[in-house]
Motif scaffolding. Structure first.
Motif, PDB file in Angstrom:
ATOM      1  N   CYS A 120      37.040  64.099 -70.278  1.00 50.06           N
ATOM      2  CA  CYS A 120      36.336  64.139 -68.925  1.00 50.06           C
ATOM      3  C   CYS A 120      36.922  65.437 -68.243  1.00 50.06           C
ATOM      4  O   CYS A 120      36.312  65.610 -67.014  1.00 50.06           O
ATOM      5  CB  CYS A 120      36.829  63.007 -68.337  1.00 50.06           C
ATOM      6  SG  CYS A 120      38.257  62.640 -67.592  1.00 50.06           S
TER       7      CYS A 120
ATOM      8  N   CYS B 167      44.538  59.365 -70.057  1.00 45.74           N
ATOM      9  CA  CYS B 167      43.918  60.142 -69.203  1.00 45.74           C
ATOM     10  C   CYS B 167      43.973  58.933 -67.892  1.00 45.74           C
ATOM     11  O   CYS B 167      43.280  57.927 -68.093  1.00 45.74           O
ATOM     12  CB  CYS B 167      42.656  60.633 -69.306  1.00 45.74           C
ATOM     13  SG  CYS B 167      41.688  61.257 -67.838  1.00 45.74           S
TER      14      CYS B 167
ATOM     15  N   CYS C 152      42.481  66.562 -69.431  1.00 44.41           N
ATOM     16  CA  CYS C 152      41.793  65.661 -70.334  1.00 44.41           C
ATOM     17  C   CYS C 152      40.621  66.265 -71.086  1.00 44.41           C
ATOM     18  O   CYS C 152      39.946  66.873 -70.279  1.00 44.41           O
ATOM     19  CB  CYS C 152      41.304  64.327 -69.604  1.00 44.41           C
ATOM     20  SG  CYS C 152      40.376  63.191 -70.676  1.00 44.41           S
TER      21      CYS C 152
ATOM     22  N   CYS D  60      39.851  58.523 -67.204  1.00 49.17           N
ATOM     23  CA  CYS D  60      38.850  57.854 -68.105  1.00 49.17           C
ATOM     24  C   CYS D  60      39.659  57.073 -69.061  1.00 49.17           C
ATOM     25  O   CYS D  60      38.886  56.081 -69.666  1.00 49.17           O
ATOM     26  CB  CYS D  60      38.096  59.037 -68.851  1.00 49.17           C
ATOM     27  SG  CYS D  60      38.965  59.803 -69.973  1.00 49.17           S
TER      28      CYS D  60
HETATM   29 ZN   LIG Z   1      39.695  61.693 -68.977  1.00 55.43          ZN
END
Ligand SMILES: [Zn+2]
Length: 50
Positions: free
Chosen positions: A8, A21, A5, A24
């Motif tokens: 994050c 993701c 991702c 997140c």
């Molecule tokens: Zn993420």
């Protein structure tokens, strides 16, 4: 396959690339780079040994 991702930096394994993701929820998933794949495998080993 290993994915990462961009928001994050969460690394995870899936057979198909998800849109979001799993950590997140952002739409920023991309294929992991070679370095990120190695990082993921290191984390996996630590988890299995720990
Ligand atoms: Zn993420």
């Amino acid at each position: 396959m290993i994915f990462a991702c961009d928001k994050c930096h969460f690394l995870f394994s899936r057979t198909r690339q998800p849109e979001q993701c799993p950590d997140c929820g952002k739409f920023a998933v991309r294929e992991a780079t070679e370095a990120e794949r190695q990082e993921y495998e290191e984390h996996l080993k630590e988890f299995q040994n720990g």
